[in-house]
Design an enzyme around this catalytic site. Structure first.
Site, mmCIF file in Angstrom:
data_model
loop_
_atom_site.group_PDB
_atom_site.id
_atom_site.type_symbol
_atom_site.label_atom_id
_atom_site.label_comp_id
_atom_site.label_asym_id
_atom_site.label_seq_id
_atom_site.Cartn_x
_atom_site.Cartn_y
_atom_site.Cartn_z
ATOM 1 N N CYS A 1 92.832 110.594 -1.843
ATOM 2 C CA CYS A 1 94.002 110.853 -1.248
ATOM 3 C C CYS A 1 93.714 112.357 -0.889
ATOM 4 O O CYS A 1 93.022 112.835 -0.137
ATOM 5 C CB CYS A 1 94.989 110.646 -2.300
ATOM 6 S SG CYS A 1 96.818 111.009 -1.559
ATOM 7 N N ASP B 1 96.797 101.864 5.978
ATOM 8 C CA ASP B 1 97.238 103.191 5.658
ATOM 9 C C ASP B 1 98.258 103.701 6.652
ATOM 10 O O ASP B 1 98.127 104.151 7.770
ATOM 11 C CB ASP B 1 96.101 103.967 5.539
ATOM 12 C CG ASP B 1 96.189 105.015 4.539
ATOM 13 O OD1 ASP B 1 97.363 105.706 4.549
ATOM 14 O OD2 ASP B 1 95.337 105.619 4.175
ATOM 15 N N HIS C 1 96.887 102.373 1.527
ATOM 16 C CA HIS C 1 96.436 103.575 0.893
ATOM 17 C C HIS C 1 96.359 103.738 -0.586
ATOM 18 O O HIS C 1 97.478 103.097 -1.004
ATOM 19 C CB HIS C 1 97.489 104.898 1.391
ATOM 20 C CG HIS C 1 97.303 106.113 0.905
ATOM 21 N ND1 HIS C 1 96.298 106.988 1.886
ATOM 22 C CD2 HIS C 1 97.477 106.930 0.016
ATOM 23 C CE1 HIS C 1 96.089 108.202 1.271
ATOM 24 N NE2 HIS C 1 96.814 108.123 0.066
#
Length: 229
Positions: A122, A171, A198
């Site tokens: 991330c 995502d 994600h």
């Protein structure tokens, strides 16, 4: 042995880091960069996983310059808190948190006596990409769904070490067309996409996708074996 240590950045700042040590021979080292939730139980387990694979793993607290002891969960409130801390770190004067990551790389090299790779998730994926392009002493970099790294300003950077990048096809934060543009812009980077959302690597999140996480880990470990040891 205390799993926490203090890293000393070039500007004198002291950054805490979680360190996981292999029980057998050390193949090298891996710096593990957190998401926006701190060096929490999940990130510590990720570091432990790399240690189990034979790497000294160092996970610096990349929030430490704005707040220490951050350990968040995955609720909406936690996410908002994490975004706020990330924004505060990103607003620091240069080099900001990059100095702490360089200190983690230097510590990992010294403590392991081997080559150093870096892996991040991330926000940590974005920092991993920046580290590959800006910092010294890395032999490999593996960003997972690095938020922002497919934007023009980031995609224009030039990596100094081999890079393997993992992205999620569903995502909502990183559109797949920007991943395709990043791949075109960076033909030397190995780019893989997965039928997941994600955060698919985090087994504490609803977005966890075990098949994708397992395949990405296999590819990551093979990449580290080639470039780190």
């Amino acid at each position: 042995m205390d799993p926490w240590t203090d890293l000393h950045a070039a500007d004198g700042f002291t950054c805490p880091a979680y360190v996981a040590r292999p029980t057998g021979p050390t193949r090298g080292a891996v710096v593990v960069l957190q998401e926006i939730f701190g060096v929490n139980a999940h990130i510590r387990s990720v570091a432990d996983g790399y240690a189990a694979a034979g790497y000294l793993a160092v996970a610096p607290s990349t929030f430490a310059r704005v707040q220490t002891g951050v350990e968040l969960g995955y609720t909406e409130a936690d996410m908002q808190t994490g975004f706020g801390l990330k924004t505060a770190v990103e607003a620091l004067p240069e080099p900001g948190v990059m100095a702490d990551i360089q200190a983690a790389i230097d510590h990992a090299a010294h403590a392991s006596g081997g080559k150093v790779g870096i892996v991040g998730y991330c926000w940590g994926g974005l920092l991993t990409w920046r580290s590959a392009c800006l910092l010294e002493g890395l032999s490999a970099a593996v960003p997972y769904y690095g938020g922002g790294m497919t934007l023009e300003a980031e995609a224009a950077r030039t990596p100094r070490c081999p890079v393997l990048a993992h992205f999620a096809e569903q995502d909502q934060w990183i559109p797949l067309d920007t991943v395709a543009a990043f791949r075109d812009r960076q033909p030397g980077v190995e780019v893989y996409t997965y039928p997941a959302h994600h955060g698919f690597n985090c087994d504490q999140r609803a977005s966890y996708h075990a098949p994708s996480a397992q395949l990405a880990r296999e590819r990551t470990l093979a990449f580290l074996a080639r470039h780190v040891g």
